[in-house]
Design a protein around this motif. Structure first.
Motif, PDB file in Angstrom:
ATOM      1  N   VAL A  60      -9.577  36.894 -35.882  1.00  0.00           N
ATOM      2  CA  VAL A  60      -9.988  35.748 -36.694  1.00  0.00           C
ATOM      3  C   VAL A  60     -10.803  34.822 -35.807  1.00  0.00           C
ATOM      4  O   VAL A  60     -10.370  34.472 -34.712  1.00  0.00           O
ATOM      5  N   VAL A  61     -11.998  34.447 -36.246  1.00  0.00           N
ATOM      6  CA  VAL A  61     -12.820  33.518 -35.480  1.00  0.00           C
ATOM      7  C   VAL A  61     -12.852  32.171 -36.196  1.00  0.00           C
ATOM      8  O   VAL A  61     -13.096  32.104 -37.404  1.00  0.00           O
ATOM      9  N   LEU A  62     -12.588  31.114 -35.443  1.00  0.00           N
ATOM     10  CA  LEU A  62     -12.683  29.755 -35.974  1.00  0.00           C
ATOM     11  C   LEU A  62     -13.597  28.966 -35.051  1.00  0.00           C
ATOM     12  O   LEU A  62     -13.383  28.939 -33.838  1.00  0.00           O
ATOM     13  N   ALA A  63     -14.628  28.344 -35.612  1.00  0.00           N
ATOM     14  CA  ALA A  63     -15.541  27.526 -34.823  1.00  0.00           C
ATOM     15  C   ALA A  63     -15.184  26.060 -35.046  1.00  0.00           C
ATOM     16  O   ALA A  63     -14.848  25.663 -36.158  1.00  0.00           O
ATOM     17  N   PHE A  89     -11.050  30.076 -26.630  1.00  0.00           N
ATOM     18  CA  PHE A  89      -9.644  30.380 -26.403  1.00  0.00           C
ATOM     19  C   PHE A  89      -9.286  31.640 -27.183  1.00  0.00           C
ATOM     20  O   PHE A  89      -9.576  31.736 -28.370  1.00  0.00           O
ATOM     21  N   LEU A  90      -8.661  32.584 -26.486  1.00  0.00           N
ATOM     22  CA  LEU A  90      -8.197  33.807 -27.155  1.00  0.00           C
ATOM     23  C   LEU A  90      -6.684  33.705 -27.311  1.00  0.00           C
ATOM     24  O   LEU A  90      -5.968  33.531 -26.321  1.00  0.00           O
ATOM     25  N   ILE A  91      -6.224  33.785 -28.560  1.00  0.00           N
ATOM     26  CA  ILE A  91      -4.809  33.596 -28.887  1.00  0.00           C
ATOM     27  C   ILE A  91      -4.262  34.904 -29.449  1.00  0.00           C
ATOM     28  O   ILE A  91      -4.893  35.525 -30.307  1.00  0.00           O
ATOM     29  N   ASP A  92      -3.096  35.333 -28.952  1.00  0.00           N
ATOM     30  CA  ASP A  92      -2.551  36.630 -29.372  1.00  0.00           C
ATOM     31  C   ASP A  92      -1.701  36.472 -30.642  1.00  0.00           C
ATOM     32  O   ASP A  92      -1.471  35.358 -31.111  1.00  0.00           O
ATOM     33  N   PRO A  93      -1.241  37.589 -31.225  1.00  0.00           N
ATOM     34  CA  PRO A  93      -0.495  37.497 -32.493  1.00  0.00           C
ATOM     35  C   PRO A  93       0.816  36.725 -32.380  1.00  0.00           C
ATOM     36  O   PRO A  93       1.351  36.268 -33.394  1.00  0.00           O
ATOM     37  N   ASP A  94       1.346  36.570 -31.157  1.00  0.00           N
ATOM     38  CA  ASP A  94       2.546  35.745 -30.960  1.00  0.00           C
ATOM     39  C   ASP A  94       2.188  34.269 -30.768  1.00  0.00           C
ATOM     40  O   ASP A  94       3.052  33.463 -30.421  1.00  0.00           O
ATOM     41  N   PHE A  95       0.905  33.944 -30.929  1.00  0.00           N
ATOM     42  CA  PHE A  95       0.420  32.565 -30.875  1.00  0.00           C
ATOM     43  C   PHE A  95       0.368  32.032 -29.433  1.00  0.00           C
ATOM     44  O   PHE A  95       0.425  30.833 -29.193  1.00  0.00           O
ATOM     45  N   VAL A  96       0.271  32.955 -28.486  1.00  0.00           N
ATOM     46  CA  VAL A  96       0.172  32.574 -27.070  1.00  0.00           C
ATOM     47  C   VAL A  96      -1.290  32.642 -26.644  1.00  0.00           C
ATOM     48  O   VAL A  96      -1.988  33.614 -26.964  1.00  0.00           O
ATOM     49  N   ILE A  97      -1.751  31.612 -25.935  1.00  0.00           N
ATOM     50  CA  ILE A  97      -3.120  31.618 -25.421  1.00  0.00           C
ATOM     51  C   ILE A  97      -3.196  32.628 -24.278  1.00  0.00           C
ATOM     52  O   ILE A  97      -2.463  32.523 -23.300  1.00  0.00           O
ATOM     53  N   ARG A  98      -4.055  33.621 -24.404  1.00  0.00           N
ATOM     54  CA  ARG A  98      -4.191  34.653 -23.376  1.00  0.00           C
ATOM     55  C   ARG A  98      -5.339  34.352 -22.429  1.00  0.00           C
ATOM     56  O   ARG A  98      -5.287  34.694 -21.255  1.00  0.00           O
ATOM     57  N   ALA A  99      -6.427  33.775 -22.941  1.00  0.00           N
ATOM     58  CA  ALA A  99      -7.608  33.576 -22.103  1.00  0.00           C
ATOM     59  C   ALA A  99      -8.347  32.347 -22.570  1.00  0.00           C
ATOM     60  O   ALA A  99      -8.312  31.994 -23.750  1.00  0.00           O
ATOM     61  N   PRO A 102      -8.849  22.838 -45.959  1.00  0.00           N
ATOM     62  CA  PRO A 102      -8.121  22.678 -44.705  1.00  0.00           C
ATOM     63  C   PRO A 102      -7.838  24.031 -44.057  1.00  0.00           C
ATOM     64  O   PRO A 102      -7.598  25.021 -44.750  1.00  0.00           O
ATOM     65  N   VAL A 103      -7.912  24.051 -42.738  1.00  0.00           N
ATOM     66  CA  VAL A 103      -7.554  25.254 -41.984  1.00  0.00           C
ATOM     67  C   VAL A 103      -6.495  24.856 -40.975  1.00  0.00           C
ATOM     68  O   VAL A 103      -6.669  23.887 -40.237  1.00  0.00           O
ATOM     69  N   ARG A 104      -5.390  25.569 -41.009  1.00  0.00           N
ATOM     70  CA  ARG A 104      -4.328  25.332 -40.022  1.00  0.00           C
ATOM     71  C   ARG A 104      -4.288  26.536 -39.091  1.00  0.00           C
ATOM     72  O   ARG A 104      -4.282  27.682 -39.548  1.00  0.00           O
ATOM     73  N   LEU A 105      -4.307  26.251 -37.792  1.00  0.00           N
ATOM     74  CA  LEU A 105      -4.361  27.358 -36.831  1.00  0.00           C
ATOM     75  C   LEU A 105      -3.213  28.334 -37.065  1.00  0.00           C
ATOM     76  O   LEU A 105      -3.405  29.546 -37.065  1.00  0.00           O
ATOM     77  N   TRP A 139      -4.893  38.213 -33.901  1.00  0.00           N
ATOM     78  CA  TRP A 139      -5.649  37.720 -32.757  1.00  0.00           C
ATOM     79  C   TRP A 139      -6.609  36.651 -33.281  1.00  0.00           C
ATOM     80  O   TRP A 139      -7.230  36.831 -34.331  1.00  0.00           O
ATOM     81  N   ILE A 140      -6.727  35.569 -32.522  1.00  0.00           N
ATOM     82  CA  ILE A 140      -7.591  34.455 -32.936  1.00  0.00           C
ATOM     83  C   ILE A 140      -8.521  34.090 -31.795  1.00  0.00           C
ATOM     84  O   ILE A 140      -8.091  34.006 -30.647  1.00  0.00           O
ATOM     85  N   THR A 141      -9.783  33.880 -32.099  1.00  0.00           N
ATOM     86  CA  THR A 141     -10.689  33.268 -31.133  1.00  0.00           C
ATOM     87  C   THR A 141     -11.067  31.892 -31.656  1.00  0.00           C
ATOM     88  O   THR A 141     -11.597  31.757 -32.751  1.00  0.00           O
ATOM     89  N   LEU A 142     -10.763  30.901 -30.850  1.00  0.00           N
ATOM     90  CA  LEU A 142     -11.064  29.511 -31.194  1.00  0.00           C
ATOM     91  C   LEU A 142     -12.252  29.098 -30.337  1.00  0.00           C
ATOM     92  O   LEU A 142     -12.172  29.132 -29.115  1.00  0.00           O
ATOM     93  N   CYS A 143     -13.361  28.748 -30.997  1.00  0.00           N
ATOM     94  CA  CYS A 143     -14.584  28.427 -30.254  1.00  0.00           C
ATOM     95  C   CYS A 143     -14.996  26.984 -30.514  1.00  0.00           C
ATOM     96  O   CYS A 143     -15.406  26.640 -31.625  1.00  0.00           O
ATOM     97  N   PHE A 144     -14.910  26.163 -29.473  1.00  0.00           N
ATOM     98  CA  PHE A 144     -15.436  24.802 -29.562  1.00  0.00           C
ATOM     99  C   PHE A 144     -16.893  24.831 -29.129  1.00  0.00           C
ATOM    100  O   PHE A 144     -17.264  25.612 -28.249  1.00  0.00           O
ATOM    101  N   TYR A 145     -17.713  23.971 -29.723  1.00  0.00           N
ATOM    102  CA  TYR A 145     -19.123  23.886 -29.305  1.00  0.00           C
ATOM    103  C   TYR A 145     -19.602  22.455 -29.514  1.00  0.00           C
ATOM    104  O   TYR A 145     -19.055  21.724 -30.355  1.00  0.00           O
ATOM    105  N   PRO A 146     -20.624  22.045 -28.738  1.00  0.00           N
ATOM    106  CA  PRO A 146     -20.970  20.614 -28.712  1.00  0.00           C
ATOM    107  C   PRO A 146     -21.550  20.067 -30.009  1.00  0.00           C
ATOM    108  O   PRO A 146     -21.385  18.883 -30.285  1.00  0.00           O
ATOM    109  N   GLY A 147     -22.239  20.864 -30.792  1.00  0.00           N
ATOM    110  CA  GLY A 147     -22.734  20.270 -32.024  1.00  0.00           C
ATOM    111  C   GLY A 147     -23.644  21.169 -32.818  1.00  0.00           C
ATOM    112  O   GLY A 147     -24.344  22.018 -32.279  1.00  0.00           O
ATOM    113  N   ASP A 148     -23.630  20.951 -34.133  1.00  0.00           N
ATOM    114  CA  ASP A 148     -24.567  21.633 -35.017  1.00  0.00           C
ATOM    115  C   ASP A 148     -25.989  21.199 -34.643  1.00  0.00           C
ATOM    116  O   ASP A 148     -26.202  20.083 -34.168  1.00  0.00           O
TER     117      ASP A 148
END
Lengths: 135, 84
Positions: free
Chosen positions: A7-10, A66-76, B61-64, B71-80
């Motif tokens: 899942v990617v969230l910006a 930030f890469l977060i694993d399925p257990d909600f732990v930050i891996r990288a 709304p999006v809750r982490l 697996w989640i990738t959270l990407c912060f960036y300075p601006g549109d």
């Protein structure tokens, strides 16, 4: 990322309205169909502050991944000042490596890519990594 | 009249304390100092934010922690509309 089940969230400090127009006016011209992932608004930088990426002087979240694993732990995590963009290939490599580690219990040496040698830590491997792996 | 939830300025929930955390009673000046909580090997700090969802073209709304279990990738960036 979608193929890897990630899942990617910006997140930026822009409003959701700005996100919408950026997608429509610019991103959709860079990426066919625009970006597929949710674009979150961190107005005020409170989320960025918790993740250590909020620049109070500039009022923006700097480039942090930030890469977060399925257990909600930050891996990288990787944090860059704004001038240099990311290398998505390295993120993909890290996702594949962490998914392999979680699946197998093996560990992946420096520069590992799928198919390369992995290591299984244990007493018998101490001092003998050279027999299994060379840079 | 627009839906209230779609108002011009909507305060997102922001960082969410764990449900078992006791209420913070520190002075306001201390509360304003953000603490960096994100560390590798530790649980990700949860939060909720309002988002633009390209899949639907809508806002929501999006809750982490809604994505816990993936697996989640959270990407912060300075601006549109910036350059890099």
């Amino acid at each position: 990322m979608q193929e890897l089940g990630v899942v990617v969230l910006a997140v930026s400090t822009d409003s959701r309205f700005t996100h919408k127009i950026w997608q429509e006016q610019e991103l959709s011209k860079m990426v066919d169909g625009g970006v597929p992932f949710p674009m979150l608004s961190d107005a005020g930088g409170r989320i960025g502050a918790v993740y250590g990426v909020y620049d109070e002087a500039a009022g923006v979240d700097i480039r942090g991944r930030f890469l977060i694993d399925p257990d909600f732990v930050i891996r990288a995590m990787e944090v860059l000042t704004p001038e240099v963009g990311r290398n998505p290939a390295e993120l993909v490599r890290q996702v594949k490596a962490y998914q392999h580690v979680v699946r197998t219990g093996e560990v992946t040496p420096s520069g590992w890519n799928p198919g390369d040698t992995t290591l299984t830590p244990g007493p018998e491997l101490v001092g003998k990594v050279w027999t299994k792996w060379k840079p | 009249m627009a839906d209230r939830k779609q108002g011009c300025v909507a305060a997102a929930a922001g960082p969410l304390a764990p449900s078992d955390a006791r209420e913070v009673t520190a002075p306001a000046t201390m509360q304003e100092v953000p603490r960096m909580l994100a560390k590798v090997g530790r649980e990700a700090p949860d939060f909720e934010a309002i988002a633009f969802m390209p899949a639907t073209g809508d806002f929501g709304p999006v809750r982490l922690s809604d994505h816990r279990g993936k697996w989640i990738t959270l990407c912060f960036y300075p601006g549109d509309f910036t350059f890099v």
